[in-house]
Write a protein that holds these residues in place. Structure first.
Motif, PDB file in Angstrom:
ATOM      1  N   ARG A  20      40.358  36.286  45.564  1.00 35.41           N
ATOM      2  CA  ARG A  20      41.708  36.762  45.858  1.00 35.41           C
ATOM      3  C   ARG A  20      42.229  37.655  44.734  1.00 35.41           C
ATOM      4  N   ASN A  21      42.015  37.214  43.491  1.00 34.34           N
ATOM      5  CA  ASN A  21      42.467  37.998  42.337  1.00 34.34           C
ATOM      6  C   ASN A  21      41.715  39.319  42.236  1.00 34.34           C
ATOM      7  N   ARG A  22      40.422  39.271  42.508  1.00 38.19           N
ATOM      8  CA  ARG A  22      39.609  40.488  42.452  1.00 38.19           C
ATOM      9  C   ARG A  22      40.104  41.500  43.479  1.00 38.19           C
ATOM     10  N   ALA A  23      40.426  41.032  44.678  1.00 38.63           N
ATOM     11  CA  ALA A  23      40.923  41.923  45.725  1.00 38.63           C
ATOM     12  C   ALA A  23      42.272  42.520  45.351  1.00 38.63           C
ATOM     13  N   ALA A  24      43.143  41.711  44.762  1.00 42.97           N
ATOM     14  CA  ALA A  24      44.465  42.201  44.376  1.00 42.97           C
ATOM     15  C   ALA A  24      44.365  43.247  43.272  1.00 42.97           C
ATOM     16  N   LYS A  25      43.508  43.016  42.299  1.00 42.03           N
ATOM     17  CA  LYS A  25      43.334  43.987  41.221  1.00 42.03           C
ATOM     18  C   LYS A  25      42.740  45.286  41.752  1.00 42.03           C
ATOM     19  N   SER A  26      41.807  45.162  42.678  1.00 45.54           N
ATOM     20  CA  SER A  26      41.203  46.339  43.281  1.00 45.54           C
ATOM     21  C   SER A  26      42.247  47.142  44.044  1.00 45.54           C
ATOM     22  N   ARG A  27      43.132  46.452  44.742  1.00 46.08           N
ATOM     23  CA  ARG A  27      44.195  47.131  45.493  1.00 46.08           C
ATOM     24  C   ARG A  27      45.122  47.890  44.546  1.00 46.08           C
ATOM     25  N   ALA A  55      54.224  50.225  43.252  1.00 44.51           N
ATOM     26  CA  ALA A  55      55.139  49.375  42.496  1.00 44.51           C
ATOM     27  C   ALA A  55      55.247  47.988  43.126  1.00 44.51           C
ATOM     28  N   SER A  56      55.276  47.934  44.444  1.00 38.65           N
ATOM     29  CA  SER A  56      55.345  46.650  45.139  1.00 38.65           C
ATOM     30  C   SER A  56      54.116  45.801  44.835  1.00 38.65           C
ATOM     31  N   SER A  57      52.956  46.418  44.895  1.00 31.62           N
ATOM     32  CA  SER A  57      51.714  45.705  44.629  1.00 31.62           C
ATOM     33  C   SER A  57      51.643  45.219  43.184  1.00 31.62           C
ATOM     34  N   VAL A  58      52.095  46.055  42.261  1.00 32.61           N
ATOM     35  CA  VAL A  58      52.089  45.695  40.841  1.00 32.61           C
ATOM     36  C   VAL A  58      53.065  44.548  40.584  1.00 32.61           C
ATOM     37  N   ASP A  59      54.240  44.604  41.205  1.00 38.30           N
ATOM     38  CA  ASP A  59      55.220  43.533  41.028  1.00 38.30           C
ATOM     39  C   ASP A  59      54.689  42.192  41.544  1.00 38.30           C
ATOM     40  N   LYS A  60      54.021  42.229  42.671  1.00 35.76           N
ATOM     41  CA  LYS A  60      53.446  40.992  43.213  1.00 35.76           C
ATOM     42  C   LYS A  60      52.388  40.430  42.273  1.00 35.76           C
ATOM     43  N   ALA A  61      51.576  41.302  41.699  1.00 33.19           N
ATOM     44  CA  ALA A  61      50.546  40.856  40.760  1.00 33.19           C
ATOM     45  C   ALA A  61      51.172  40.271  39.503  1.00 33.19           C
ATOM     46  N   ALA A  62      52.260  40.872  39.042  1.00 36.18           N
ATOM     47  CA  ALA A  62      52.933  40.366  37.844  1.00 36.18           C
ATOM     48  C   ALA A  62      53.611  39.032  38.133  1.00 36.18           C
ATOM     49  N   SER A  65      51.228  36.312  37.748  1.00 37.50           N
ATOM     50  CA  SER A  65      50.555  36.386  36.442  1.00 37.50           C
ATOM     51  C   SER A  65      49.134  36.933  36.536  1.00 37.50           C
ATOM     52  N   LEU A  66      48.869  37.729  37.546  1.00 37.31           N
ATOM     53  CA  LEU A  66      47.579  38.395  37.645  1.00 37.31           C
ATOM     54  C   LEU A  66      47.488  39.473  36.568  1.00 37.31           C
ATOM     55  N   ILE A  67      48.599  40.164  36.350  1.00 38.49           N
ATOM     56  CA  ILE A  67      48.729  41.074  35.223  1.00 38.49           C
ATOM     57  C   ILE A  67      50.021  40.713  34.502  1.00 38.49           C
ATOM     58  N   HIS A  68      50.115  41.082  33.249  1.00 38.57           N
ATOM     59  CA  HIS A  68      51.296  40.745  32.454  1.00 38.57           C
ATOM     60  C   HIS A  68      52.488  41.566  32.933  1.00 38.57           C
ATOM     61  N   LYS A  69      53.673  40.996  32.855  1.00 39.93           N
ATOM     62  CA  LYS A  69      54.868  41.676  33.361  1.00 39.93           C
ATOM     63  C   LYS A  69      55.150  42.977  32.602  1.00 39.93           C
TER      64      LYS A  69
END
Length: 87
Positions: A20-27, A55-62, A65-69
């Motif tokens: 799931r994390n790999r797919a989100a980072k790829s997106r 921006a929406s995708s990045v906010d969801k990842a943050a 905690s998939l990526i730092h805020k």
């Protein structure tokens, strides 16, 4: 390999979460490339629309905690700055 039932379950959970994390980072990477391509073409409307999606995708990842805020804020800021430079 894991021996207990609970350890086996943790292995399964880890596999699912990793995928799931790999797919989100790829997106995120794909949407970033799409946004940068729109900026390079000089099409401000397309770039703005791509930025919204990115921006929406990045906010969801943050949020998860998939990526730092701060990294999320930095990525969005760079893209927005590039779009505003189009004029």
């Amino acid at each position: 390999m894991a021996n207990t039932k609970s350890a086996l379950k943790r292995v399964r959970q880890t596999e699912v979460r990793t995928e799931r994390n790999r797919a989100a980072k790829s997106r995120i990477k794909t949407l970033r490339k799409k946004t940068l391509a729109a900026i390079e073409s000089g099409d401000k409307d397309a770039a703005t629309k791509a930025l919204g999606e990115f921006a929406s995708s990045v906010d969801k990842a943050a949020k998860t905690s998939l990526i730092h805020k701060n990294r999320a804020a930095n990525l969005k800021s760079k893209a927005a700055k590039a779009i505003s430079a189009i004029g």
